[in-house]
Design an enzyme around this catalytic site. Structure first.
Site, PDB file in Angstrom:
ATOM      1  N   GLY A   1      30.107  26.164   9.534  1.00  0.00           N
ATOM      2  CA  GLY A   1      30.696  24.928  10.059  1.00  0.00           C
ATOM      3  C   GLY A   1      30.868  23.852   9.008  1.00  0.00           C
ATOM      4  N   VAL A   2      30.593  22.627   9.397  1.00  0.00           N
ATOM      5  CA  VAL A   2      30.803  21.510   8.474  1.00  0.00           C
ATOM      6  C   VAL A   2      29.796  21.570   7.316  1.00  0.00           C
ATOM      7  CG1 VAL A   2      29.371  19.811   9.731  1.00  0.00           C
ATOM      8  CG2 VAL A   2      31.338  19.040   8.401  1.00  0.00           C
ATOM      9  N   ASP A   3      28.628  22.112   7.569  1.00  0.00           N
ATOM     10  CA  ASP A   3      27.604  22.297   6.521  1.00  0.00           C
ATOM     11  C   ASP A   3      28.147  23.206   5.408  1.00  0.00           C
ATOM     12  OD1 ASP A   3      25.158  22.243   5.246  1.00  0.00           O
ATOM     13  OD2 ASP A   3      24.088  23.444   6.745  1.00  0.00           O
TER      14      ASP A   3
ATOM     15  N   SER B   1      26.114  18.550  16.185  1.00  0.00           N
ATOM     16  CA  SER B   1      25.571  19.453  17.234  1.00  0.00           C
ATOM     17  C   SER B   1      26.604  20.075  18.171  1.00  0.00           C
ATOM     18  CB  SER B   1      24.506  18.754  18.103  1.00  0.00           C
ATOM     19  OG  SER B   1      23.273  18.701  17.420  1.00  0.00           O
TER      20      SER B   1
ATOM     21  N   GLY C   1      29.122  22.074  17.530  1.00  0.00           N
ATOM     22  CA  GLY C   1      29.663  23.369  17.132  1.00  0.00           C
ATOM     23  C   GLY C   1      28.658  24.467  17.416  1.00  0.00           C
TER      24      GLY C   1
HETATM   25  N1  AR6 Z   1      35.193  18.504   8.746  1.00  0.00           N
HETATM   26  C1  AR6 Z   1      34.833  17.850   9.880  1.00  0.00           C
HETATM   27  N2  AR6 Z   1      34.272  18.459  10.947  1.00  0.00           N
HETATM   28  C2  AR6 Z   1      34.075  19.795  10.854  1.00  0.00           C
HETATM   29  C3  AR6 Z   1      34.410  20.544   9.708  1.00  0.00           C
HETATM   30  C4  AR6 Z   1      34.995  19.850   8.617  1.00  0.00           C
HETATM   31  N3  AR6 Z   1      35.329  20.462   7.484  1.00  0.00           N
HETATM   32  N4  AR6 Z   1      34.092  21.849   9.942  1.00  0.00           N
HETATM   33  C5  AR6 Z   1      33.572  21.914  11.185  1.00  0.00           C
HETATM   34  N5  AR6 Z   1      33.582  20.667  11.741  1.00  0.00           N
HETATM   35  P1  AR6 Z   1      28.862  22.621  13.300  1.00  0.00           P
HETATM   36  P2  AR6 Z   1      26.314  21.866  14.540  1.00  0.00           P
HETATM   37  C6  AR6 Z   1      33.120  20.237  13.072  1.00  0.00           C
HETATM   38  O1  AR6 Z   1      28.782  23.979  13.878  1.00  0.00           O
HETATM   39  O2  AR6 Z   1      26.847  22.156  15.891  1.00  0.00           O
HETATM   40  C7  AR6 Z   1      25.589  25.089  10.579  1.00  0.00           C
HETATM   41  O3  AR6 Z   1      25.529  26.457  10.306  1.00  0.00           O
HETATM   42  C8  AR6 Z   1      33.103  21.264  14.175  1.00  0.00           C
HETATM   43  O4  AR6 Z   1      34.427  21.446  14.702  1.00  0.00           O
HETATM   44  O5  AR6 Z   1      29.312  22.482  11.889  1.00  0.00           O
HETATM   45  O6  AR6 Z   1      25.550  20.591  14.327  1.00  0.00           O
HETATM   46  C9  AR6 Z   1      24.334  24.348  10.137  1.00  0.00           C
HETATM   47  O7  AR6 Z   1      23.767  24.922   8.987  1.00  0.00           O
HETATM   48  C10 AR6 Z   1      32.190  20.578  15.176  1.00  0.00           C
HETATM   49  O8  AR6 Z   1      32.956  19.626  15.934  1.00  0.00           O
HETATM   50  O9  AR6 Z   1      27.436  21.853  13.384  1.00  0.00           O
HETATM   51  C11 AR6 Z   1      23.447  24.479  11.318  1.00  0.00           C
HETATM   52  O10 AR6 Z   1      22.753  25.708  11.313  1.00  0.00           O
HETATM   53  C12 AR6 Z   1      31.212  19.798  14.289  1.00  0.00           C
HETATM   54  O11 AR6 Z   1      31.774  19.845  12.968  1.00  0.00           O
HETATM   55  C13 AR6 Z   1      24.406  24.453  12.479  1.00  0.00           C
HETATM   56  O12 AR6 Z   1      25.651  24.908  11.988  1.00  0.00           O
HETATM   57  C14 AR6 Z   1      29.792  20.354  14.263  1.00  0.00           C
HETATM   58  O13 AR6 Z   1      29.812  21.765  14.249  1.00  0.00           O
HETATM   59  C15 AR6 Z   1      24.606  23.048  12.985  1.00  0.00           C
HETATM   60  O14 AR6 Z   1      25.402  23.097  14.141  1.00  0.00           O
END
Ligand code: AR6
Length: 200
Positions: A61-63, A146, A148
């Site tokens: 994801g964003v991480d 949170s 995603g």
């Molecule tokens: N820019 C902005 N937003 C984004 C991007 C980007 N490049 N990519 C994804 N998003 P998530 P979580 C959005 O899953 O739910 C990781 O593996 C995405 O569409 O990234 O907090 C970590 O290491 C969604 O709306 O984060 C943790 O293990 C939002 O970012 C876990 O995921 C959050 O989705 C954290 O899960």
């Protein structure tokens, strides 16, 4: 800043360098809270917030996107932090990102809503803003923490994000700009809808 009144509401026509590449920008209120649609790794802000996990050692994801764009030095710096509990935040340099800093916070995993998820999610926004204020940062961009992989329902998470940020700015108006950066059209529409209801 060029502002036009369109259909009864004011729309910002400002095209700052730090927002180029983003598909849409919506002005929210006079406190500099705005929602943008696009990739958070492209933003030229003081800090981007990372939705990390407790290890702070990267993920999807964003991480994953932030670590990829920042380069391996970010992971090296994160290793030295020794993790981060859910609801707290830690700061690192932005390395190869345009953003000077990354604020890593760990959102709650959604488990039905009775495990303190709402408090923990609010704490993510509050601790990130507190850390940014302590570092005298003026502009910060949040992803939808949170919502995603951690499966927090979008509407509830958005309400918490907006309430936490607006409460903070009412108490300490130290930021020039706070952006909610939405990756998907669904998220963007939700933030716009809920933010319109908020009075600064
Ligand atoms: N820019 C902005 N937003 C984004 C991007 C980007 N490049 N990519 C994804 N998003 P998530 P979580 C959005 O899953 O739910 C990781 O593996 C995405 O569409 O990234 O907090 C970590 O290491 C969604 O709306 O984060 C943790 O293990 C939002 O970012 C876990 O995921 C959050 O989705 C954290 O899960």
């Amino acid at each position: 800043m060029l502002v036009a009144k369109v259909g009864g509401r004011f729309h910002s026509l400002r095209t700052d360098i730090h927002l180029t590449g983003l598909r849409r920008v919506e002005n929210l209120n006079e406190r500099g809270i705005r929602v943008v649609r696009g990739d958070i790794t492209t933003l030229d802000v003081d800090a981007v917030v990372n939705a990390a996990n407790t290890t702070l050692l990267g993920g999807g994801g964003v991480d994953g996107a932030i670590h990829y764009a920042a380069g391996p030095e970010l992971l090296e710096e994160c290793r030295r932090l020794g993790g981060c509990p859910t609801g707290e935040a830690r700061v690192t340099r932005g390395h190869a990102l345009k953003a000077r800093w990354v604020i890593h916070t760990v959102g709650p995993i959604w488990k039905g809503g009775n495990r303190g998820e709402a408090k923990l999610l609010a704490a993510c926004y509050e601790s990130s803003l507190k850390l940014a204020a302590e570092h005298q940062l003026k502009s910060i961009a949040f992803p939808a923490i949170s919502t995603g992989a951690y499966a927090y329902p979008l509407k509830e998470a958005t309400e918490i994000a907006i309430a936490s940020v607006t409460n903070f700015t009412r108490q300490a108006d130290v930021f020039d700009e706070i952006l909610f950066c939405c990756y998907t059209g669904e998220d963007f529409a939700m933030y716009k809808k809920l933010l319109r209801a908020v009075k600064a």
